[in-house]
Design a protein around this motif. Structure first.
Motif, PDB file in Angstrom:
ATOM      1  N   VAL A 272       0.838  -1.204   0.000  1.00 40.71           N
ATOM      2  CA  VAL A 272       0.000   0.000   0.000  1.00 40.71           C
ATOM      3  C   VAL A 272       0.869   1.250   0.000  1.00 40.71           C
ATOM      4  O   VAL A 272       0.593   2.227  -0.735  1.00 40.71           O
ATOM      5  N   MET A 273       1.932   1.257   0.809  1.00 37.40           N
ATOM      6  CA  MET A 273       2.835   2.409   0.837  1.00 37.40           C
ATOM      7  C   MET A 273       3.569   2.565  -0.492  1.00 37.40           C
ATOM      8  O   MET A 273       3.803   3.698  -0.957  1.00 37.40           O
ATOM      9  N   GLU A 274       3.922   1.469  -1.101  1.00 33.44           N
ATOM     10  CA  GLU A 274       4.582   1.545  -2.414  1.00 33.44           C
ATOM     11  C   GLU A 274       3.680   2.233  -3.434  1.00 33.44           C
ATOM     12  O   GLU A 274       4.134   3.114  -4.190  1.00 33.44           O
ATOM     13  N   LYS A 275       2.412   1.885  -3.451  1.00 32.29           N
ATOM     14  CA  LYS A 275       1.479   2.528  -4.379  1.00 32.29           C
ATOM     15  C   LYS A 275       1.297   3.999  -4.041  1.00 32.29           C
ATOM     16  O   LYS A 275       1.191   4.844  -4.948  1.00 32.29           O
ATOM     17  N   ALA A 276       1.262   4.324  -2.740  1.00 36.73           N
ATOM     18  CA  ALA A 276       1.081   5.726  -2.342  1.00 36.73           C
ATOM     19  C   ALA A 276       2.277   6.575  -2.775  1.00 36.73           C
ATOM     20  O   ALA A 276       2.109   7.717  -3.240  1.00 36.73           O
ATOM     21  N   ILE A 277       3.475   6.031  -2.649  1.00 32.92           N
ATOM     22  CA  ILE A 277       4.681   6.774  -3.053  1.00 32.92           C
ATOM     23  C   ILE A 277       4.684   7.010  -4.557  1.00 32.92           C
ATOM     24  O   ILE A 277       4.925   8.130  -5.038  1.00 32.92           O
ATOM     25  N   LEU A 278       4.401   5.973  -5.315  1.00 38.78           N
ATOM     26  CA  LEU A 278       4.396   6.111  -6.773  1.00 38.78           C
ATOM     27  C   LEU A 278       3.307   7.071  -7.242  1.00 38.78           C
ATOM     28  O   LEU A 278       3.489   7.807  -8.223  1.00 38.78           O
ATOM     29  N   ASP A 279       2.207   7.069  -6.552  1.00 40.05           N
ATOM     30  CA  ASP A 279       1.118   7.974  -6.916  1.00 40.05           C
ATOM     31  C   ASP A 279       1.502   9.427  -6.643  1.00 40.05           C
ATOM     32  O   ASP A 279       1.256  10.312  -7.472  1.00 40.05           O
ATOM     33  N   LYS A 280       2.114   9.684  -5.502  1.00 43.11           N
ATOM     34  CA  LYS A 280       2.502  11.052  -5.158  1.00 43.11           C
ATOM     35  C   LYS A 280       3.640  11.563  -6.039  1.00 43.11           C
ATOM     36  O   LYS A 280       3.675  12.743  -6.399  1.00 43.11           O
TER      37      LYS A 280
END
Length: 418
Positions: A272-280
């Motif tokens: 979930v954090m990996e997706k949040a970082i890539l999204d930001k």
């Protein structure tokens, strides 16, 4: 009477011999264009004099007026032939079978081929002209890419343009001062995170590019997203997971990061954090980190050895761990300052050369402040509680550069603090 039968009709005082051969019968077969001197004679219209001679022979002994007129025409023809300009010797443009047989053209005359320059030499000359190297003394700036001209992986023809683009775009990939936006995080916590990530980096035996990209992702994410203290380590391992997927051939698995963090986070939390970082970050991962500049600037530091290279990376990672150097100085300046501080530490002469100035784009005065910070970190690394970098570069495999004495010329005087 015989003379009347032989002499042709005259019109406007012009004699037309009977036995003149038609021009069309005397033409050569059409071939490649040639301009041999000997062949021009064969193609000329010489039957005129020959016809006059026949007429003179046929009227021998009869018709004095005719003989006198023929003699006059012969003088005119001889005068025309005498005044006719001599043909010039020209270079043959074709190589037909007749040319090869006669061999009128020598090897020197027939060979108009010039020495052809290779594409590499042409591009290198254009690159030097664009950079202004042709107007500078040869001894001042050395060609650091000359030995790599034949190496396709070194892309010597384009390497200067590549690094110009890196310097042009490095500001877009640099993190801004974000500590005021993070109520739960401070610079010391960041240093603790970097110290732990360096240990993880060594444990997994990862590429150096991965470490620099990891910290770039962490800093850029923290500059746009507020993160609580308990999730700071989660941001670190998720950023390293992304960097491994980008840089490594064999990236560690998600469970490896979960295990090395002592199961502080579940596998789903990391994803979930990996997706949040890539999204930001909008998937913007191709950024020039300090590592790409370190490789180039070390190469520009002529006569650099393994000890010099290890010391440069030691100082650069000390700067990477400290928040002020990351936000105050761009990656290229941090890399150039690490090279300058390393040369001062090893007492290389000169401390900063024209070659380094040319390839880094920085003067010695521009690097002094950043270099002093790196030397200060070096002087306090042994006593610091965060010892991951000091241990890493104290091993014989790293030339034990962490045990060297810091550069005295860059140390503060009388206990002055930065």
């Amino acid at each position: 009477m015989a003379s009347e039968a032989i002499v042709p009709q005259q019109k406007n005082n012009e004699v037309k011999p009977k036995n003149i051969i038609a021009d069309g019968r005397n033409r050569r077969v059409l071939q490649d264009i040639g301009n041999f001197v000997k062949e021009r004679g064969a193609q000329g219209k010489k039957p005129i004099t020959k016809g006059v001679a026949n007429v003179a022979q046929s009227v021998k002994g009869g018709g004095g007026a005719v003989t006198k007129e023929v003699a006059t025409q012969r003088k005119v023809v001889d005068k025309v032939d005498k005044d006719k300009p001599k043909p010039e010797t020209l270079i043959v443009m074709s190589s037909d079978e007749k040319t090869r047989k006669t061999g009128h053209v020598s090897r020197r005359e027939g060979s108009s081929r010039k020495e052809v320059k290779t594409l590499t030499s042409i591009l290198s000359a254009r690159r030097k002209a664009a950079c202004g190297l042709t107007n500078k003394p040869k001894d001042s700036i050395e060609d650091i890419d000359g030995a790599d001209v034949g190496n396709e992986l070194a892309v010597a023809e384009y390497v200067d343009d590549i690094y110009k683009f890196y310097k042009f775009s490095e500001d877009e990939g640099q993190a801004r001062d974000y500590m005021d936006l993070q109520p739960d995080i401070n610079a010391k916590m960041r240093s603790i995170l970097v110290d732990w990530l360096i240990e993880v980096h060594c444990k997994f035996d990862l590429m150096p590019e991965t470490l620099y990209l990891t910290m770039n992702i962490v800093d850029r994410f923290l500059s746009v997203k507020v993160v609580p203290r308990k999730e700071l380590q989660l941001v670190g391992i998720s950023a390293m997971l992304i960097a491994c997927k980008y840089e490594e051939i064999w990236a560690p698995k998600v469970n490896d990061f979960v295990f090395i963090s002592d199961n502080a986070y579940a596998r789903e939390q990391v994803l979930v954090m990996e997706k949040a970082i890539l999204d930001k970050l909008e998937w913007y991962l191709t950024v020039p980190t300090a590592y790409v500049f370190l490789v180039r600037f070390i190469k520009a530091s002529i006569l650099s050895d393994d000890k010099m290279e290890d010391l440069v990376f030691f100082l650069a990672e000390l700067g990477l761990m400290q928040y002020p150097t990351v936000v105050l100085y761009c990656p290229s300046m941090l890399a150039a300052a690490a090279v300058y501080a390393a040369r001062c530490t090893l007492d290389k002469s000169p401390h900063w050369s024209e070659t380094l100035k040319h390839h880094t784009g920085y003067t010695e005065d521009q690097l002094t402040n950043c270099a002093k910070l790196l030397v200060k970190f070096h002087s306090t690394a042994a006593e610091s509680k965060l010892k991951a970098i000091h241990r890493k570069f104290s091993s014989p495999d790293r030339s034990a550069v962490a045990l060297l004495s810091p550069a005295k010329s860059l140390l503060p005087n009388h206990g002055e603090l930065f």
